[in-house]
Every structure is written in structure tokens, then in C-alpha cells.
Design a protein around this motif. Structure first.
Motif, PDB file in Angstrom:
ATOM      1  N   GLU A 372      37.120  73.275  23.320  1.00 56.23           N
ATOM      2  CA  GLU A 372      36.136  74.279  23.442  1.00 56.23           C
ATOM      3  C   GLU A 372      34.800  73.844  22.831  1.00 56.23           C
ATOM      4  OE1 GLU A 372      37.803  77.382  21.491  1.00 56.23           O
ATOM      5  OE2 GLU A 372      39.185  78.255  23.079  1.00 56.23           O
ATOM      6  N   THR A 373      34.466  72.858  21.961  1.00 53.41           N
ATOM      7  CA  THR A 373      33.546  72.446  21.353  1.00 53.41           C
ATOM      8  C   THR A 373      32.777  71.458  21.999  1.00 53.41           C
ATOM      9  OG1 THR A 373      34.758  72.957  18.930  1.00 53.41           O
ATOM     10  CG2 THR A 373      32.642  71.474  18.962  1.00 53.41           C
ATOM     11  N   LEU A 374      33.546  70.484  22.846  1.00 54.44           N
ATOM     12  CA  LEU A 374      32.825  69.668  23.458  1.00 54.44           C
ATOM     13  C   LEU A 374      32.039  70.246  24.823  1.00 54.44           C
ATOM     14  CD1 LEU A 374      35.704  66.908  23.346  1.00 54.44           C
ATOM     15  CD2 LEU A 374      33.346  66.860  22.067  1.00 54.44           C
ATOM     16  N   ALA A 375      31.225  69.458  25.521  1.00 54.48           N
ATOM     17  CA  ALA A 375      30.519  69.824  26.579  1.00 54.48           C
ATOM     18  C   ALA A 375      31.805  69.828  27.724  1.00 54.48           C
ATOM     19  CB  ALA A 375      29.597  68.918  27.127  1.00 54.48           C
ATOM     20  N   ILE A 376      31.714  70.800  28.706  1.00 55.38           N
ATOM     21  CA  ILE A 376      32.915  70.924  29.564  1.00 55.38           C
ATOM     22  C   ILE A 376      32.345  71.010  31.019  1.00 55.38           C
ATOM     23  CG2 ILE A 376      34.553  72.547  30.270  1.00 55.38           C
ATOM     24  CD1 ILE A 376      34.178  74.181  27.704  1.00 55.38           C
ATOM     25  N   GLY A 377      32.937  69.829  31.578  1.00 58.75           N
ATOM     26  CA  GLY A 377      32.558  69.488  32.896  1.00 58.75           C
ATOM     27  C   GLY A 377      32.529  70.721  33.864  1.00 58.75           C
ATOM     28  N   GLY A 378      31.749  71.009  34.697  1.00 59.77           N
ATOM     29  CA  GLY A 378      31.265  72.104  35.771  1.00 59.77           C
ATOM     30  C   GLY A 378      31.205  73.154  34.874  1.00 59.77           C
ATOM     31  N   LYS A 379      31.181  73.333  33.570  1.00 52.89           N
ATOM     32  CA  LYS A 379      30.988  74.700  33.139  1.00 52.89           C
ATOM     33  C   LYS A 379      30.054  75.148  31.955  1.00 52.89           C
ATOM     34  CE  LYS A 379      34.318  78.086  30.865  1.00 52.89           C
ATOM     35  NZ  LYS A 379      35.825  78.274  30.401  1.00 52.89           N
ATOM     36  N   ALA A 380      29.973  73.966  30.914  1.00 53.00           N
ATOM     37  CA  ALA A 380      29.247  74.429  29.835  1.00 53.00           C
ATOM     38  C   ALA A 380      28.638  73.170  29.325  1.00 53.00           C
ATOM     39  CB  ALA A 380      30.294  74.775  28.853  1.00 53.00           C
ATOM     40  N   GLY A 381      27.447  73.202  28.502  1.00 48.59           N
ATOM     41  CA  GLY A 381      26.745  72.362  28.000  1.00 48.59           C
ATOM     42  C   GLY A 381      26.061  71.212  28.873  1.00 48.59           C
ATOM     43  N   THR A 382      25.750  70.051  28.293  1.00 46.95           N
ATOM     44  CA  THR A 382      25.204  68.933  29.016  1.00 46.95           C
ATOM     45  C   THR A 382      26.113  68.528  30.305  1.00 46.95           C
ATOM     46  OG1 THR A 382      26.230  67.116  27.668  1.00 46.95           O
ATOM     47  CG2 THR A 382      23.867  68.026  27.101  1.00 46.95           C
ATOM     48  N   LEU A 383      27.248  68.747  30.688  1.00 52.90           N
ATOM     49  CA  LEU A 383      28.252  68.472  31.605  1.00 52.90           C
ATOM     50  C   LEU A 383      28.384  69.744  32.586  1.00 52.90           C
ATOM     51  CD1 LEU A 383      30.806  66.577  29.797  1.00 52.90           C
ATOM     52  CD2 LEU A 383      28.975  65.655  31.313  1.00 52.90           C
ATOM     53  N   ARG A 384      27.552  70.757  32.443  1.00 53.00           N
ATOM     54  CA  ARG A 384      27.620  71.867  33.275  1.00 53.00           C
ATOM     55  C   ARG A 384      27.581  71.648  34.965  1.00 53.00           C
ATOM     56  NH1 ARG A 384      23.253  72.307  30.660  1.00 53.00           N
ATOM     57  NH2 ARG A 384      21.102  73.297  31.658  1.00 53.00           N
ATOM     58  N   ARG A 385      26.764  70.847  35.204  1.00 56.82           N
ATOM     59  CA  ARG A 385      26.616  70.466  36.476  1.00 56.82           C
ATOM     60  C   ARG A 385      27.018  69.100  36.900  1.00 56.82           C
ATOM     61  NH1 ARG A 385      20.926  72.143  34.760  1.00 56.82           N
ATOM     62  NH2 ARG A 385      20.499  74.195  35.654  1.00 56.82           N
ATOM     63  N   PHE A 396      38.624  69.900  33.993  1.00 59.91           N
ATOM     64  CA  PHE A 396      39.387  68.632  33.659  1.00 59.91           C
ATOM     65  C   PHE A 396      38.884  67.612  32.681  1.00 59.91           C
ATOM     66  CE2 PHE A 396      37.059  67.306  37.427  1.00 59.91           C
ATOM     67  CZ  PHE A 396      36.797  65.828  37.076  1.00 59.91           C
ATOM     68  N   LEU A 397      37.584  67.664  32.524  1.00 64.63           N
ATOM     69  CA  LEU A 397      36.611  66.638  31.439  1.00 64.63           C
ATOM     70  C   LEU A 397      35.972  67.376  30.519  1.00 64.63           C
ATOM     71  CD1 LEU A 397      35.305  63.496  32.675  1.00 64.63           C
ATOM     72  CD2 LEU A 397      33.784  65.138  31.128  1.00 64.63           C
ATOM     73  N   TYR A 398      36.234  67.028  29.269  1.00 65.19           N
ATOM     74  CA  TYR A 398      35.593  67.376  28.251  1.00 65.19           C
ATOM     75  C   TYR A 398      35.064  66.409  27.364  1.00 65.19           C
ATOM     76  CZ  TYR A 398      39.089  71.205  29.570  1.00 65.19           C
ATOM     77  OH  TYR A 398      39.779  72.010  29.938  1.00 65.19           O
ATOM     78  N   GLY A 399      33.641  66.280  27.055  1.00 72.06           N
ATOM     79  CA  GLY A 399      32.867  65.081  26.242  1.00 72.06           C
ATOM     80  C   GLY A 399      31.748  65.566  25.898  1.00 72.06           C
ATOM     81  N   LYS A 400      31.390  64.039  25.367  1.00 66.21           N
ATOM     82  CA  LYS A 400      29.804  64.160  24.808  1.00 66.21           C
ATOM     83  C   LYS A 400      29.196  63.163  25.463  1.00 66.21           C
ATOM     84  CE  LYS A 400      26.574  64.929  22.067  1.00 66.21           C
ATOM     85  NZ  LYS A 400      25.859  64.719  23.299  1.00 66.21           N
ATOM     86  N   THR A 401      28.090  63.477  25.992  1.00 65.08           N
ATOM     87  CA  THR A 401      27.219  62.528  26.488  1.00 65.08           C
ATOM     88  C   THR A 401      26.330  61.993  25.436  1.00 65.08           C
ATOM     89  OG1 THR A 401      25.664  64.366  26.972  1.00 65.08           O
ATOM     90  CG2 THR A 401      26.976  63.998  28.715  1.00 65.08           C
ATOM     91  N   GLY A 402      25.544  60.918  26.071  1.00 70.13           N
ATOM     92  CA  GLY A 402      24.413  60.201  25.164  1.00 70.13           C
ATOM     93  C   GLY A 402      23.580  59.435  26.136  1.00 70.13           C
ATOM     94  N   THR A 403      22.045  59.987  25.918  1.00 64.01           N
ATOM     95  CA  THR A 403      21.204  59.438  26.847  1.00 64.01           C
ATOM     96  C   THR A 403      19.894  59.197  25.903  1.00 64.01           C
ATOM     97  OG1 THR A 403      22.057  60.476  28.745  1.00 64.01           O
ATOM     98  CG2 THR A 403      19.898  59.478  29.108  1.00 64.01           C
ATOM     99  N   ILE A 404      19.451  57.808  26.098  1.00 66.70           N
ATOM    100  CA  ILE A 404      18.115  57.676  25.578  1.00 66.70           C
ATOM    101  C   ILE A 404      17.650  56.609  26.763  1.00 66.70           C
ATOM    102  CG2 ILE A 404      18.005  58.023  23.117  1.00 66.70           C
ATOM    103  CD1 ILE A 404      18.682  55.054  22.600  1.00 66.70           C
ATOM    104  N   SER A 405      16.443  56.220  26.855  1.00 66.33           N
ATOM    105  CA  SER A 405      15.892  55.202  27.829  1.00 66.33           C
ATOM    106  C   SER A 405      16.748  54.065  28.233  1.00 66.33           C
ATOM    107  CB  SER A 405      14.387  54.849  27.742  1.00 66.33           C
ATOM    108  OG  SER A 405      14.079  54.189  26.612  1.00 66.33           O
ATOM    109  N   ASN A 406      17.153  53.793  29.239  1.00 62.67           N
ATOM    110  CA  ASN A 406      17.910  52.577  29.727  1.00 62.67           C
ATOM    111  C   ASN A 406      19.444  52.600  28.927  1.00 62.67           C
ATOM    112  OD1 ASN A 406      14.810  51.376  28.906  1.00 62.67           O
ATOM    113  ND2 ASN A 406      15.684  51.238  30.900  1.00 62.67           N
TER     114      ASN A 406
END
Length: 453
Positions: A372-385, A396-406
Motif C-alpha cells: 500500500e505504501t509503494l507506487a501501484i501499477g495501474g492504480k497509484a503514484g508514479t506507476l498509475r499509468r 500485480f506490480l508494486y514498486g519505486k521508480t527512479g529517474t534522472i537524465s539518462n
């Protein structure tokens, strides 16, 4: 005798059928496992594709049910993980902080109350609206004079390796001992060209500058000062801007005086040993926003709260050193950890590091709460789309993204179609492809893992 013979035939037939079913089941299971093994082992070929060929990648897949690594590709190589570093911040919080956040350290002496910050970012934050400290100080002010000290702060406003221009962005908010209003000002311009400011005390610190070249509403601030300039631009709708303010002890006392409507004085008073800590908001909501929205400010302040809890003083480096000595020394590879948010490119973690931390957090928090705390695939946070799941089923997927240039990374958990639970870390560094292209490829790979394993 005839009856016994018939009974024996039936028993023999039953045993034969059972043997056949077990054999067929074993063959089917072997074929399924063989299919899964073939798919997993062939993942190596993926990294020869064009979008991966000229850059650096690492991927590990760990089966939580069998406690075995199913696939390892550059598992022990070091990567710049960007906001995957927030997994380390959550790891620290689960090891050090309590259910409620430390919000104030205080000491009563005669008719005086001296207080120090603990790094709690929720105080008067526009999202959390935690005003418990205000109520506490108002109550104490009936019999005590209030003094604010910063002698316990041993950190810097910005992390090592941050880009210098981040100071003017909503993701580069200054760290501090006593955050207030999220250490930022919110400006909003409406079609009548009126500027609304929160907190209102900054209303006298803004002025229009028509020479700022812009098509949209723009606010600017120079480094180290709290004067803001704006240009409305071609504004046809409400448009808000969050701009960090520069932290000084004098500003904190001014904001407190304004909110409390009484006098708080800045006093550099050494912290004695017999202080008390005032705890307020539950940590769950803050962790959830930190992980789902990838909030850098909350992640940085989390490490400062950990330091306050352990040492009384606020130092990112001290708490990192503590974790290095007590936890990371047991890891297969020891990470190089620099900041709480992942803005710094000095951070170096291996894919295996993230699996080790996620496994530990799952044990400490419990799986349901962590998911419930992590971003949720297709549902919440940076993974909602991304990682959308079939209707009438669960994500089916719960996680934490990380993005900076390249650099584009993702670590977390997969619950496969057959119910297997996997932990993974997918690190991608130094790519010239867009993060969207890398993200699409990761989604293709991880979704196939969900479907076929």
C-alpha cells in the motif's frame, strides 16, 4: 476368496490410477517449470536489443517463495539509482523510527521552554496539515517563554552532488531542522491576474517583473534570498507554482510568531542531555506520499528524523554511517549512499542491494502495508499509468521508480498470475533513449514475467 480377489483388483486399479495422476502431474509441473526456466534464462537476449545495447543495465529477479534468485544480470555492478534511493530511506525509517514521528525536542528551565527541531516535514505542511506542535507551544506559552534553537543541526541545506540550480524547483527544497509549510511557498495566479500566496506572510516579498520572458505564469527567486519575482504571461486559467524558500532561524521564528500570534525568540542554546521528545503524526501517510509521489523533501527529512531519534543531532551522514556499520556491512555488496532522495549522482547501489532492502522492509512492515505504501501499477503514484491489470483482478506490480537524465530505474515486487511472489530490481544507466522508451521495454519484460511465471 472371490470377494477378496475383486477387492484386490480394485485396490490395484486405484493405486495404478493414483500413480498415473502423480506421474502426469509431475510431468506437467516439470514442463511448466521448464517453460519458466527457458523464459527466464532467455532474458539475457533482451539486453542485446537496440534500446539496451549502448548503455548499462542490471536486472535481478528473486523468488520470495523459494528464496532463490531466478535471474541475475549485472546483479553486483554499481548503478546510479536516482529515486530508487528512497527505498534506502524507507529501510532506515523501518529500522529506527517509531509509529509516530518525532516533531519536537524540548527542555524546560524555570520560566523558559527551549525547543529544537527534529526534522519532521509534516508540520503545517499543506498536504498533512499537522498542527499538533502549534497546540503544544500554545499550551506551554501560558506559563513559559518560548525559545527556538538550531544547535542540534549538523547538516547542509542541500545534499552532496545535487545540481546547483535545483534550489529553485519544487523537487530541490532545502533540508532543515524545523521544517514549516513544507519549506516552500505556493503561488497561484487566476485569470484576473491576482496572485494568491500561501503562507500569506510572503505576500510582501513578491513583485512583478515584466522582463521575465515567459508564455506561462512564472515565479523566480535568487539563491539565498526570499524575494520573489513573477510574470503572469499568457494566463487563461489558474496555474499554481511551488517555490522553495530559503531557511534561516530568523524566518522560522517569524513564521511561528505569525502563526502563534505570540513571541518566539531565536536562541542558540546547547542541547542538554535531559531533553524530551514530542511525537505527533503517524508515519504511514508520510511514507506513502514519499514513495508513491517520489517526494524528495520527505525522503531527506526522513533521514534527519532518524538521526534525531538516534543521536539527538540532525545529520544525514551520521545516520548513513550508522546504517553502514549495522546493516549494510551484512549485504553482499556495500552501497555508497549519499542522500535520502536520490538527487545525487554520487549514490551507488547494486540491483541486489535493493532486493536485500525490500525483503527486509517487507519483513518489518508486513507485505500488505508495504504494498500500500509503494507506487501501484495501474492504480497509484508514479506507476498509475503503467502495468495496468485485467479487470476484476488486483494489481500485480508494486514498486519505486527512479529517474534522472539518462537514468531510469524500477525496483519492487510482482505477484504473478499463478500467485508466485517475486522481488526485483531493474537498473538502467547512461542511456540516450528516452526514459519513456526504456520504461516501455521494462513494462514489456515485467508484464511477461507476471503472465508466464
Amino acid at each position: 476368496m472371490k470377494i477378496n480377489f475383486i477387492h484386490s483388483k480394485k485396490l490395484l486399479l486405484s493405486l495404478l490410477i493414483s500413480f498415473c495422476l502423480i506421474s502426469f502431474s509431475s510431468i506437467a509441473q516439470h514442463k511448466t517449470e521448464e517453460k519458466n526456466t527457458d523464459y527466464i534464462s532467455n532474458l539475457n537476449q533482451v539486453f542485446q536489443e537496440d534500446c539496451f545495447r549502448d548503455s548499462f543495465h542490471g536486472f535481478v529477479l528473486y523468488d520470495l517463495d523459494s528464496s532463490k534468485y531466478l535471474f541475475e544480470y549485472n546483479a553486483d555492478k554499481y548503478f546510479t539509482p536516482a529515486s530508487n534511493v528512497k527505498i534506502a530511506s524507507l529501510f532506515a525509517a523501518t529500522k529506527i523510527l517509531n509509529e509516530r514521528l518525532p516533531s519536537l525536542t524540548y527542555f524546560e528551565k524555570g520560566d523558559s521552554l527551549i525547543f529544537w527541531g527534529t526534522g519532521d516535514p509534516t508540520f503545517l505542511h499543506p498536504i498533512f496539515r499537522n498542527s499538533a506542535v502549534i497546540d503544544f507551544l500554545l499550551l506551554k506559552s501560558k506559563t513559559k517563554k518560548l525559545f527556538f534553537s538550531t544547535t542540534n543541526y549538523e547538516d547542509e541545506p542541500f545534499g552532496d552532488g545535487w545540481a546547483w540550480e535545483d534550489y529553485r524547483t519544487s523537487y530541490g527544497i532545502e533540508k532543515s531542522a524545523f521544517p514549516i509549510y513544507g519549506n516552500a511557498v505556493y503561488f497561484e495566479a487566476d485569470p484576473s491576474c491576482e496572485i494568491e500566496v500561501f503562507p500569506e506572510i510572503f505576500k510582501d516579498s513578491i513583485q512583478e517583473n515584466s522582463e521575465i520572458k515567459t508564455k506561462n505564469f512564472t515565479i523566480k527567486r535568487d539563491l539565498g534570498i526570499n524575494s520573489f519575482e513573477y510574470n503572469i504571461g499568457d494566463l487563461y486559467y489558474k496555474k499554481g507554482k511551488t517555490i522553495p524558500f530559503h531557511i534561516t532561524p530568523e524566518l522560522i521564528t517569524t513564521l511561528l510568531n505569525d502563526k502563534l500570534d505570540l513571541e518566539v525568540t531565536h536562541l542558540e542554546y546547547p542541547m542538554p542531555e535531559n531533553t524530551a521528545i514530542f511525537y505527533t503524526a503517524k508515519s504511514d501517510k508520510m511514507y506513502k506520499r514519499m514513495m508513491q509521489r517520489s517526494d524528495n523533501f520527505l525522503a531527506e527529512q526522513t533521514l534527519l528524523m532518524c538521526s534525531a531519534e538516534l543521536f539527538g543531532t540532525l545529520s544525514t551522514q551520521r545516520v548513513i554511517n550508522y546504517l553502514d556499520a549495522n546493516y549494510f556491512n551484512k549485504f553482499y555488496n556495500k552501497p555508497r549512499w549519499v542522500d535520502g532522495s536520490g538527487l545525487s549522482r554520487y549514490n551507488l547501489f547494486t540491483p541486489r542491494n535493493f532486493v536485500e532492502m525490500l525483503k527486509s522492509i517487507r519483513k518489518d512492515m508486513g507485505e500488505e502495508k508495504l504494498f500500500e505504501t509503494l507506487a501501484i501499477g495501474g492504480k497509484a503514484g508514479t506507476l498509475r499509468r503503467r502495468y495496468e491489470y485485467p479487470k476484476k483482478s488486483t494489481p500485480f506490480l508494486y514498486g519505486k521508480t527512479g529517474t534522472i537524465s539518462n537514468n531510469h530505474c524500477l525496483s519492487g515486487f510482482i505477484v504473478t498470475k499463478t500467485g508466485r511472489k517475486l522481488c526485483f530490481s531493474f537498473q538502467n544507466n547512461h542511456h540516450r533513449e528516452s526514459s519513456k522508451t526504456i520504461g516501455n521495454k521494462m513494462e514489456e519484460i515485467l508484464t511477461r514475467v507476471y503472465k508466464e511465471y
